[in-house]
Design an enzyme around this catalytic site. Structure first.
Site, PDB file in Angstrom:
ATOM      1  N   GLY A 264       0.716  -1.279   0.005  1.00 34.27           N
ATOM      2  CA  GLY A 264      -0.010  -0.018  -0.066  1.00 34.27           C
ATOM      3  C   GLY A 264       0.753   1.298  -0.062  1.00 34.27           C
ATOM      4  O   GLY A 264       0.599   2.266  -0.415  1.00 34.27           O
ATOM      5  N   ASP A 265       1.933   1.042   0.661  1.00 38.24           N
ATOM      6  CA  ASP A 265       2.816   2.259   0.712  1.00 38.24           C
ATOM      7  C   ASP A 265       3.455   2.616  -0.662  1.00 38.24           C
ATOM      8  O   ASP A 265       3.536   3.556  -1.048  1.00 38.24           O
ATOM      9  CB  ASP A 265       4.061   1.906   1.671  1.00 38.24           C
ATOM     10  CG  ASP A 265       3.296   1.549   3.204  1.00 38.24           C
ATOM     11  OD1 ASP A 265       4.286   0.792   3.876  1.00 38.24           O
ATOM     12  OD2 ASP A 265       2.399   2.036   3.400  1.00 38.24           O
TER      13      ASP A 265
HETATM   14  O1  TA6 Z   1       2.563  -0.931   5.196  1.00 40.13           O
HETATM   15  C1  TA6 Z   1       3.633  -1.776   5.873  1.00 40.13           C
HETATM   16  C2  TA6 Z   1       4.166  -1.054   7.060  1.00 40.13           C
HETATM   17  O2  TA6 Z   1       4.759   0.220   6.741  1.00 40.13           O
HETATM   18  C3  TA6 Z   1       5.271  -1.897   7.708  1.00 40.13           C
HETATM   19  O3  TA6 Z   1       6.328  -1.315   7.800  1.00 40.13           O
HETATM   20  C4  TA6 Z   1       4.516  -2.123   9.272  1.00 40.13           C
HETATM   21  O4  TA6 Z   1       5.529  -2.002  10.086  1.00 40.13           O
HETATM   22  C5  TA6 Z   1       3.439  -1.402   9.256  1.00 40.13           C
HETATM   23  O5  TA6 Z   1       3.225  -0.816   8.021  1.00 40.13           O
HETATM   24  C6  TA6 Z   1       3.330  -0.405  10.217  1.00 40.13           C
HETATM   25  O6  TA6 Z   1       1.790   0.246  10.243  1.00 40.13           O
HETATM   26  P1  TA6 Z   1       1.481   1.094  11.227  1.00 40.13           P
HETATM   27  O7  TA6 Z   1       0.001   1.240  11.039  1.00 40.13           O
HETATM   28  O8  TA6 Z   1       1.582   0.166  12.650  1.00 40.13           O
HETATM   29  O9  TA6 Z   1       2.117   2.268  11.582  1.00 40.13           O
END
Ligand code: TA6
Length: 298
Positions: free
Chosen positions: A249-250
Site C-alpha cells: 500500500g505504501d
Molecule cells: O505498510 C506496511 C508497514 O509500513 C510496515 O512497515 C509495518 O511496519 C506497518 O505498515 C506499520 O504500520 P502502522 O500502522 O503500525 O504504523
C-alpha cells in the site's frame, strides 16, 4: 520535495517459515530486516523512482539509532526527532498465511509534536507532506490534525495514510489526499466493503467528510480513486504470485504521488500506483523502478 512523516516507525522483521503453529517452537528458513513504517516505505519507493524526498518523524532508543544508520546507508534523506521509548520491531511471519505482530513503539510527547511542526514550517514552498502510519499511544488520536494546524503553512499539500480515529480527525483538516485500504475504510464507517461499488460509495464518504481526493487500495482487486471534482476511476490488480504484501500500500501511494508530481493524469498515476503495489507484493521488500515498469509494460 515530498516529505514523509512517520510518527511511529518500525523495523520490519520479516520471517519466512514452512509452518507456523501457535504454542510451538517454529523455525524460519529465511529472515529479512527492513527499516519500515509507512512513511519510510513511501520515501524509499520515491527515492527509487528518482523523486526528491525526506523522511521525518520520531525515533528512540538503540533501535532508533540503528534505524537512522540504516536509512543513511540506504541513502534515504532523513531528519528524525529523538524521543522517549524505543523504535519498535514489527514481526511479519510469512508462512501458509501472513501474520503480523506490530509493536507499541516510542513515546513522544505533545512538546515533541510541536518540535515536528517547527521542522515542517521550514519545508520549501508548496512541499507535499505524507503523514503515514499509526499514532503512538502517548499522543492523542488527532495528532496528525494537530500537526497540520500547528504547522500553519497553507501552501503545504497534505496526504494522509492512516486509520481509525487519526484518519477521522485528519479529514477535518481537508487533506489533499487520503489513502486507506479496504479494511481501514470499512473500520472507519463500521461496515464491510465487498466490492468496488461499495468502495466507491465509502470513498465518496471520505470526500463528504473533508478529503479532496481519495485512493482506496483493494489488494488483489487493485484500487479506486475519487475526487471532489467528480472523478471516479478504478484500476484492476496485475496478475502475479504474491510473496509478501508488506509495504504494498505504501508503494502504491508513493508511485501515485511520483506520477502526480510529474504532471501525470489521475488515471495514469493510479495505474502506476497499482503496478507499484502489485510489484511490491510479488517480491520481498519494496519493488524497484525496473520491477514496477516491467509489470506496467505487461
Ligand atoms: O505498510 C506496511 C508497514 O509500513 C510496515 O512497515 C509495518 O511496519 C506497518 O505498515 C506499520 O504500520 P502502522 O500502522 O503500525 O504504523
Amino acid at each position: 520535495m515530498i516529505c514523509t512523516v512517520t510518527l511511529n516507525p518500525a523495523f520490519d522483521y520479516v520471517v519466512f517459515a514452512d509452518k507456523f503453529l501457535l504454542g510451538e517452537i517454529n523455525r524460519s528458513y529465511r529472515e529479512e530486516l527492513h527499516a519500515g513504517g509507512k512513511g519510510i516505505n513511501v520515501s524509499a519507493v520515491l527515492k527509487g523512482l528518482g523523486v526528491e524526498t525526506c523522511a521525518s518523524g520520531f525515533v528512540g532508543g538503540c533501535t532508533g539509532e540503528m534505524f537512522c544508520k540504516v536509512l543513511t546507508e540506504t541513502g534515504i534523506g532523513h531528519d528524525f526527532i529523538q524521543v522517549q521509548g524505543m523504535t519498535r520491531i514489527n514481526v511479519k511471519v510469512r508462512s501458509d498465511q501472513e501474520t503480523d505482530l506490530n509493536g507499541t513503539g516510542i513515546m513522544p510527547t505533545l512538546a515533541d509534536l510541536s518540535k515536528l511542526a517547527h521542522k515542517l514550517r521550514g519545508l520549501p514552498q508548496n512541499s507535499w507532506v505524507v503523514m503515514a502510519g499509526s499514532v503512538p499511544r502517548s499522543l492523542p488520536a488527532d495528532a496528525y490534525a494537530l500537526l497540520i494546524s500547528q504547522t500553519g503553512r497553507d501552501d503545504l499539500c497534505y496526504i494522509a495514510d492512516t486509520s481509525g480515529e487519526p484518519l477521522r480527525a485528519v479529514l477535518k483538516e481537508k487533506p489533499w489526499l487520503v489513502k486507506p485500504n479496504r479494511e481501514e475504510l470499512s473500520d472507519l464507517y463500521g461496515i464491510r466493503i465487498f466490492d468496488k461499488v461499495e468502495a466507491y460509495r465509502y470513498a465518496e464518504r471520505l470526500l463528504e467528510d473533508g478529503a479532496q481526493n481519495a485512493v482506496v487500495s483493494l489488494g488483489g482487486e487493485g484500487a479506486v480513486f475519487v475526487s471532489a471534482s467528480g472523478q471516479k476511476l478504478s484500476v484492476p490488480a496485475f496478475s502475479g504470485k504474491v510473496v509478501d504484501t508488506v509495504g504494498a500500500g505504501d508503494a502504491l501511494l508513493a508511485a501515485f504521488l511520483a506520477a502526480k508530481s510529474e504532471g501525470k493524469s489521475d488515471s495514469d498515476a493510479l495505474k502506476f500506483g497499482v503496478a507499484a503495489g502489485c510489484a511490491t507484493a510479488f517480491c520481498t521488500g519494496l519493488a524497484s523502478k525496473e520491477e514496477i515498469c516491467a509489470l506496467l509494460s505487461r
